[in-house]
Scaffold this motif. Structure first.
Motif, PDB file in Angstrom:
ATOM      1  N   THR A 106       0.837  -1.197   0.000  1.00  0.00           N
ATOM      2  CA  THR A 106       0.000   0.000   0.000  1.00  0.00           C
ATOM      3  C   THR A 106       0.873   1.249   0.000  1.00  0.00           C
ATOM      4  O   THR A 106       0.594   2.224  -0.704  1.00  0.00           O
ATOM      5  CB  THR A 106      -0.932   0.000   1.230  1.00  0.00           C
ATOM      6  OG1 THR A 106      -1.704  -1.191   1.217  1.00  0.00           O
ATOM      7  CG2 THR A 106      -1.829   1.214   1.238  1.00  0.00           C
ATOM      8  N   ARG A 107       1.943   1.223   0.784  1.00  0.00           N
ATOM      9  CA  ARG A 107       2.849   2.374   0.838  1.00  0.00           C
ATOM     10  C   ARG A 107       3.524   2.594  -0.513  1.00  0.00           C
ATOM     11  O   ARG A 107       3.676   3.725  -0.970  1.00  0.00           O
ATOM     12  CB  ARG A 107       3.869   2.163   1.949  1.00  0.00           C
ATOM     13  CG  ARG A 107       3.200   2.220   3.322  1.00  0.00           C
ATOM     14  CD  ARG A 107       4.094   1.800   4.432  1.00  0.00           C
ATOM     15  NE  ARG A 107       5.084   2.841   4.692  1.00  0.00           N
ATOM     16  CZ  ARG A 107       5.945   2.786   5.691  1.00  0.00           C
ATOM     17  NH1 ARG A 107       5.920   1.772   6.519  1.00  0.00           N
ATOM     18  NH2 ARG A 107       6.812   3.751   5.856  1.00  0.00           N
ATOM     19  N   ILE A 108       3.882   1.509  -1.173  1.00  0.00           N
ATOM     20  CA  ILE A 108       4.504   1.616  -2.504  1.00  0.00           C
ATOM     21  C   ILE A 108       3.498   2.200  -3.491  1.00  0.00           C
ATOM     22  O   ILE A 108       3.843   3.059  -4.305  1.00  0.00           O
ATOM     23  CB  ILE A 108       5.026   0.249  -2.978  1.00  0.00           C
ATOM     24  CG1 ILE A 108       6.237  -0.170  -2.137  1.00  0.00           C
ATOM     25  CG2 ILE A 108       5.395   0.281  -4.463  1.00  0.00           C
ATOM     26  CD1 ILE A 108       6.652  -1.613  -2.313  1.00  0.00           C
ATOM     27  N   LYS A 123      15.410   7.491 -12.870  1.00  0.00           N
ATOM     28  CA  LYS A 123      15.697   6.059 -12.968  1.00  0.00           C
ATOM     29  C   LYS A 123      16.044   5.449 -11.612  1.00  0.00           C
ATOM     30  O   LYS A 123      15.704   4.307 -11.339  1.00  0.00           O
ATOM     31  CB  LYS A 123      16.826   5.823 -13.974  1.00  0.00           C
ATOM     32  CG  LYS A 123      16.394   6.114 -15.391  1.00  0.00           C
ATOM     33  CD  LYS A 123      17.497   5.873 -16.384  1.00  0.00           C
ATOM     34  CE  LYS A 123      16.989   6.205 -17.776  1.00  0.00           C
ATOM     35  NZ  LYS A 123      17.996   6.074 -18.787  1.00  0.00           N
ATOM     36  N   LEU A 124      16.720   6.216 -10.759  1.00  0.00           N
ATOM     37  CA  LEU A 124      17.073   5.713  -9.430  1.00  0.00           C
ATOM     38  C   LEU A 124      15.806   5.431  -8.618  1.00  0.00           C
ATOM     39  O   LEU A 124      15.687   4.376  -7.995  1.00  0.00           O
ATOM     40  CB  LEU A 124      17.954   6.717  -8.686  1.00  0.00           C
ATOM     41  CG  LEU A 124      18.306   6.355  -7.235  1.00  0.00           C
ATOM     42  CD1 LEU A 124      19.090   5.044  -7.204  1.00  0.00           C
ATOM     43  CD2 LEU A 124      19.094   7.467  -6.583  1.00  0.00           C
ATOM     44  N   VAL A 125      14.854   6.347  -8.663  1.00  0.00           N
ATOM     45  CA  VAL A 125      13.605   6.159  -7.926  1.00  0.00           C
ATOM     46  C   VAL A 125      12.863   4.943  -8.459  1.00  0.00           C
ATOM     47  O   VAL A 125      12.346   4.124  -7.685  1.00  0.00           O
ATOM     48  CB  VAL A 125      12.725   7.432  -8.011  1.00  0.00           C
ATOM     49  CG1 VAL A 125      11.356   7.183  -7.415  1.00  0.00           C
ATOM     50  CG2 VAL A 125      13.396   8.595  -7.305  1.00  0.00           C
ATOM     51  N   LYS A 126      12.809   4.790  -9.786  1.00  0.00           N
ATOM     52  CA  LYS A 126      12.132   3.631 -10.368  1.00  0.00           C
ATOM     53  C   LYS A 126      12.803   2.334  -9.931  1.00  0.00           C
ATOM     54  O   LYS A 126      12.130   1.349  -9.624  1.00  0.00           O
ATOM     55  CB  LYS A 126      12.121   3.731 -11.892  1.00  0.00           C
ATOM     56  CG  LYS A 126      11.128   4.744 -12.413  1.00  0.00           C
ATOM     57  CD  LYS A 126      11.116   4.763 -13.925  1.00  0.00           C
ATOM     58  CE  LYS A 126      10.088   5.755 -14.434  1.00  0.00           C
ATOM     59  NZ  LYS A 126      10.024   5.800 -15.891  1.00  0.00           N
ATOM     60  N   ALA A 127      14.130   2.319  -9.892  1.00  0.00           N
ATOM     61  CA  ALA A 127      14.864   1.126  -9.455  1.00  0.00           C
ATOM     62  C   ALA A 127      14.570   0.826  -7.989  1.00  0.00           C
ATOM     63  O   ALA A 127      14.388  -0.341  -7.608  1.00  0.00           O
ATOM     64  CB  ALA A 127      16.359   1.315  -9.673  1.00  0.00           C
ATOM     65  N   GLN A 128      14.498   1.872  -7.169  1.00  0.00           N
ATOM     66  CA  GLN A 128      14.193   1.673  -5.752  1.00  0.00           C
ATOM     67  C   GLN A 128      12.782   1.116  -5.576  1.00  0.00           C
ATOM     68  O   GLN A 128      12.556   0.248  -4.727  1.00  0.00           O
ATOM     69  CB  GLN A 128      14.345   2.990  -4.982  1.00  0.00           C
ATOM     70  CG  GLN A 128      15.787   3.425  -4.842  1.00  0.00           C
ATOM     71  CD  GLN A 128      15.926   4.818  -4.250  1.00  0.00           C
ATOM     72  OE1 GLN A 128      15.036   5.641  -4.377  1.00  0.00           O
ATOM     73  NE2 GLN A 128      17.055   5.069  -3.616  1.00  0.00           N
ATOM     74  N   ILE A 129      11.866   1.581  -6.384  1.00  0.00           N
ATOM     75  CA  ILE A 129      10.487   1.079  -6.304  1.00  0.00           C
ATOM     76  C   ILE A 129      10.439  -0.378  -6.720  1.00  0.00           C
ATOM     77  O   ILE A 129       9.803  -1.200  -6.063  1.00  0.00           O
ATOM     78  CB  ILE A 129       9.539   1.931  -7.173  1.00  0.00           C
ATOM     79  CG1 ILE A 129       9.353   3.312  -6.538  1.00  0.00           C
ATOM     80  CG2 ILE A 129       8.195   1.246  -7.346  1.00  0.00           C
ATOM     81  CD1 ILE A 129       8.579   4.283  -7.392  1.00  0.00           C
ATOM     82  N   LYS A 131      12.817  -2.538  -6.514  1.00  0.00           N
ATOM     83  CA  LYS A 131      13.452  -3.307  -5.447  1.00  0.00           C
ATOM     84  C   LYS A 131      12.487  -3.482  -4.272  1.00  0.00           C
ATOM     85  O   LYS A 131      12.341  -4.588  -3.740  1.00  0.00           O
ATOM     86  CB  LYS A 131      14.720  -2.605  -4.973  1.00  0.00           C
ATOM     87  CG  LYS A 131      15.424  -3.339  -3.852  1.00  0.00           C
ATOM     88  CD  LYS A 131      16.637  -2.606  -3.353  1.00  0.00           C
ATOM     89  CE  LYS A 131      17.240  -3.365  -2.182  1.00  0.00           C
ATOM     90  NZ  LYS A 131      18.063  -2.536  -1.356  1.00  0.00           N
ATOM     91  N   ALA A 132      11.823  -2.404  -3.888  1.00  0.00           N
ATOM     92  CA  ALA A 132      10.888  -2.477  -2.770  1.00  0.00           C
ATOM     93  C   ALA A 132       9.717  -3.406  -3.094  1.00  0.00           C
ATOM     94  O   ALA A 132       9.263  -4.170  -2.233  1.00  0.00           O
ATOM     95  CB  ALA A 132      10.377  -1.081  -2.427  1.00  0.00           C
ATOM     96  N   GLU A 133       9.243  -3.358  -4.327  1.00  0.00           N
ATOM     97  CA  GLU A 133       8.158  -4.258  -4.738  1.00  0.00           C
ATOM     98  C   GLU A 133       8.609  -5.706  -4.679  1.00  0.00           C
ATOM     99  O   GLU A 133       7.867  -6.582  -4.222  1.00  0.00           O
ATOM    100  CB  GLU A 133       7.680  -3.921  -6.149  1.00  0.00           C
ATOM    101  CG  GLU A 133       6.835  -2.679  -6.237  1.00  0.00           C
ATOM    102  CD  GLU A 133       6.459  -2.335  -7.663  1.00  0.00           C
ATOM    103  OE1 GLU A 133       7.216  -2.670  -8.599  1.00  0.00           O
ATOM    104  OE2 GLU A 133       5.396  -1.711  -7.830  1.00  0.00           O
ATOM    105  N   ALA A 134       9.829  -5.978  -5.144  1.00  0.00           N
ATOM    106  CA  ALA A 134      10.351  -7.343  -5.108  1.00  0.00           C
ATOM    107  C   ALA A 134      10.477  -7.822  -3.664  1.00  0.00           C
ATOM    108  O   ALA A 134      10.102  -8.959  -3.340  1.00  0.00           O
ATOM    109  CB  ALA A 134      11.707  -7.408  -5.816  1.00  0.00           C
ATOM    110  N   GLU A 135      10.962  -6.953  -2.790  1.00  0.00           N
ATOM    111  CA  GLU A 135      11.077  -7.315  -1.377  1.00  0.00           C
ATOM    112  C   GLU A 135       9.704  -7.582  -0.770  1.00  0.00           C
ATOM    113  O   GLU A 135       9.543  -8.504   0.033  1.00  0.00           O
ATOM    114  CB  GLU A 135      11.802  -6.208  -0.601  1.00  0.00           C
ATOM    115  CG  GLU A 135      13.281  -6.126  -0.931  1.00  0.00           C
ATOM    116  CD  GLU A 135      13.966  -4.902  -0.324  1.00  0.00           C
ATOM    117  OE1 GLU A 135      13.264  -4.009   0.202  1.00  0.00           O
ATOM    118  OE2 GLU A 135      15.201  -4.847  -0.390  1.00  0.00           O
ATOM    119  N   ALA A 136       8.728  -6.776  -1.171  1.00  0.00           N
ATOM    120  CA  ALA A 136       7.365  -6.973  -0.661  1.00  0.00           C
ATOM    121  C   ALA A 136       6.807  -8.306  -1.140  1.00  0.00           C
ATOM    122  O   ALA A 136       6.162  -9.027  -0.374  1.00  0.00           O
ATOM    123  CB  ALA A 136       6.464  -5.824  -1.109  1.00  0.00           C
TER     124      ALA A 136
END
Length: 172
Positions: A106-108, A123-129, A131-136
């Motif tokens: 939900t936070r993502i 691109k950095l923000v997209k990569a972080q997102i 990564k966070a989605e994969a971790e979720a």
């Protein structure tokens, strides 16, 4: 130049805004009941009264409808985990109410919605997102496995989240 309303006209208009009933509003404003219908009809045709009612209705609508700033502020509070939601749990002992912050997915989603409004194609923000989605997704899968293993008693689930082992060495 705008003509001011008399106190009786303003009471009529305020009552009409609240109830939407013209005759009842005229009576509550102090007009005689036998002439309330015709006076109410006449009042609603007067430009000054119509203008007053329209302005007040616009004020009321603007207070009730969320604007873009409020929407982004809400999304920001969700993304930061500041916004809590009520969770109701039922157990044999009773019903419990608790507050919890939004889950990671939900936070993502909130962050994505914010970024849609501020396109920067970072691109950095997209990569972080990503990564966070994969971790979720990984965390969600582990939780599912843990729940499934709880239902099959007597079995132990070992979760290796240390990593570091590549596929070639996994078999040896």
């Amino acid at each position: 130049m705008k003509r001011k309303l008399t106190p009786k006209q303003q009471r009529f208009a305020d009552e009409y805004i609240e109830s939407g009933k013209k005759e009842e509003s005229a009576i509550k404003a102090g007009y005689k009941s036998r002439s309330a219908h015709s006076i109410a009809t006449e009042n609603l045709q007067k430009p000054a009264i119509k203008s007053y009612i329209d302005e007040r209705m616009a004020e009321i609508a603007s207070k009730r409808i969320m604007d873009a700033t409020e929407a982004v502020e809400l999304l920001t509070r969700i993304a930061r985990g500041e916004e809590k939601e009520t969770v109701i749990s039922s157990t044999p002992e009773g019903v419990y109410e608790s507050q919890k912050e939004a889950d990671l997915k939900t936070r993502i989603s909130a962050v994505k919605e914010i970024l849609k409004r501020y396109p920067g194609d970072d691109k950095l923000v997209k990569a972080q997102i990503r990564k966070a989605e994969a971790e979720a997704d990984i965390a969600e899968d582990k939780a599912k496995e843990a729940r499934n293993s709880d239902s099959s008693e007597g079995q132990t689930l070992i979760v290796d989240d240390v990593g570091g082992m590549d596929d070639e060495n996994a078999g040896s």
